[in-house]
Design a protein around this motif. Structure first.
Motif, PDB file in Angstrom:
ATOM      1  N   LEU A 115       2.489  11.716   3.112  1.00  0.00           N
ATOM      2  CA  LEU A 115       2.714  11.800   1.667  1.00  0.00           C
ATOM      3  C   LEU A 115       3.388  13.112   1.292  1.00  0.00           C
ATOM      4  O   LEU A 115       4.291  13.138   0.451  1.00  0.00           O
ATOM      5  N   ARG A 116       2.949  14.182   1.910  1.00  0.00           N
ATOM      6  CA  ARG A 116       3.582  15.486   1.655  1.00  0.00           C
ATOM      7  C   ARG A 116       5.050  15.450   2.057  1.00  0.00           C
ATOM      8  O   ARG A 116       5.917  15.926   1.332  1.00  0.00           O
ATOM      9  N   TYR A 117       5.339  14.860   3.211  1.00  0.00           N
ATOM     10  CA  TYR A 117       6.715  14.743   3.674  1.00  0.00           C
ATOM     11  C   TYR A 117       7.534  13.900   2.693  1.00  0.00           C
ATOM     12  O   TYR A 117       8.668  14.262   2.343  1.00  0.00           O
ATOM     13  N   ALA A 118       6.964  12.805   2.218  1.00  0.00           N
ATOM     14  CA  ALA A 118       7.660  11.946   1.254  1.00  0.00           C
ATOM     15  C   ALA A 118       7.937  12.694  -0.048  1.00  0.00           C
ATOM     16  O   ALA A 118       9.025  12.582  -0.621  1.00  0.00           O
ATOM     17  N   TYR A 138       0.834  -1.203   0.000  1.00  0.00           N
ATOM     18  CA  TYR A 138       0.000   0.000   0.000  1.00  0.00           C
ATOM     19  C   TYR A 138       0.869   1.253   0.000  1.00  0.00           C
ATOM     20  O   TYR A 138       0.629   2.189  -0.776  1.00  0.00           O
ATOM     21  N   TYR A 139       1.883   1.284   0.872  1.00  0.00           N
ATOM     22  CA  TYR A 139       2.762   2.448   0.939  1.00  0.00           C
ATOM     23  C   TYR A 139       3.473   2.683  -0.396  1.00  0.00           C
ATOM     24  O   TYR A 139       3.666   3.819  -0.806  1.00  0.00           O
ATOM     25  N   GLU A 140       3.837   1.611  -1.076  1.00  0.00           N
ATOM     26  CA  GLU A 140       4.458   1.779  -2.388  1.00  0.00           C
ATOM     27  C   GLU A 140       3.423   2.295  -3.390  1.00  0.00           C
ATOM     28  O   GLU A 140       3.703   3.210  -4.164  1.00  0.00           O
ATOM     29  N   LYS A 141       2.234   1.754  -3.348  1.00  0.00           N
ATOM     30  CA  LYS A 141       1.175   2.147  -4.288  1.00  0.00           C
ATOM     31  C   LYS A 141       0.840   3.636  -4.167  1.00  0.00           C
ATOM     32  O   LYS A 141       0.635   4.317  -5.174  1.00  0.00           O
ATOM     33  N   ILE A 142       0.778   4.144  -2.927  1.00  0.00           N
ATOM     34  CA  ILE A 142       0.378   5.547  -2.749  1.00  0.00           C
ATOM     35  C   ILE A 142       1.560   6.510  -2.809  1.00  0.00           C
ATOM     36  O   ILE A 142       1.363   7.727  -2.795  1.00  0.00           O
ATOM     37  N   GLY A 143       2.781   5.983  -2.849  1.00  0.00           N
ATOM     38  CA  GLY A 143       3.942   6.854  -3.015  1.00  0.00           C
ATOM     39  C   GLY A 143       4.754   7.130  -1.761  1.00  0.00           C
ATOM     40  O   GLY A 143       5.661   7.957  -1.798  1.00  0.00           O
ATOM     41  N   LEU A 144       4.442   6.461  -0.657  1.00  0.00           N
ATOM     42  CA  LEU A 144       5.276   6.637   0.536  1.00  0.00           C
ATOM     43  C   LEU A 144       6.601   5.883   0.399  1.00  0.00           C
ATOM     44  O   LEU A 144       7.593   6.241   1.025  1.00  0.00           O
ATOM     45  N   LEU A 145       6.586   4.838  -0.386  1.00  0.00           N
ATOM     46  CA  LEU A 145       7.808   4.125  -0.765  1.00  0.00           C
ATOM     47  C   LEU A 145       7.967   4.280  -2.274  1.00  0.00           C
ATOM     48  O   LEU A 145       6.981   4.218  -3.001  1.00  0.00           O
ATOM     49  N   TRP A 146       9.182   4.435  -2.729  1.00  0.00           N
ATOM     50  CA  TRP A 146       9.413   4.590  -4.155  1.00  0.00           C
ATOM     51  C   TRP A 146      10.770   3.986  -4.508  1.00  0.00           C
ATOM     52  O   TRP A 146      11.608   3.771  -3.645  1.00  0.00           O
ATOM     53  N   ASP A 147      10.939   3.723  -5.767  1.00  0.00           N
ATOM     54  CA  ASP A 147      12.190   3.156  -6.289  1.00  0.00           C
ATOM     55  C   ASP A 147      12.607   1.886  -5.551  1.00  0.00           C
ATOM     56  O   ASP A 147      13.786   1.686  -5.257  1.00  0.00           O
TER      57      ASP A 147
END
Length: 127
Positions: A67-70, A22-31
């Protein structure tokens, strides 16, 4: 470089595999790295980032603010001041929650004292 499977990462981070997805899907985790068969492989840096996310989440930061922080973190050093301000504001809210919890704890402790006194008096009267 050590890489971890999703199961190892879940164990080390305390997040479930579903939460990691979920965190990857919403952009909290990336690459997030992937092996030859396309399975996710998490790095030490990913684990450190997950530690930050756990701290923010457990201190009550809403997902939208995380998300803003990420987003700011991904943008690099140009956003250091914005990240600083975002974390200062979060810290202020955490302090307010702690103060409120202390007030509530005092009420609970008062009630505990009330019951302790009542039970002690009842035990003395029974003796």
């Amino acid at each position: 470089m050590t890489l971890y499977s999703p199961a190892e990462t879940a164990e080390k981070s305390g997040f479930s595999i579903d939460t990691l997805r979920y965190y990857e899907k919403i952009g909290l985790l990336w690459d997030i790295a992937r092996n030859a068969s396309g399975r996710r492989r998490f790095s030490e840096n990913d684990l450190q980032w997950l530690h930050v996310l756990r701290c923010l989440r457990e201190t009550g930061m809403p997902i939208a603010e995380m998300l803003r922080y990420a987003e700011l973190a991904r943008a690099g050093d140009a956003t250091l001041e914005a990240r600083f301000e975002l974390l200062k504001e979060h810290d202020r809210r955490v302090e307010q929650r702690i103060a409120r919890l202390r007030e509530q704890q005092e009420q609970v402790q008062w009630k505990i004292g009330f019951y302790a006194e009542f039970l002690a008096e009842r035990a003395a009267a029974s003796a």
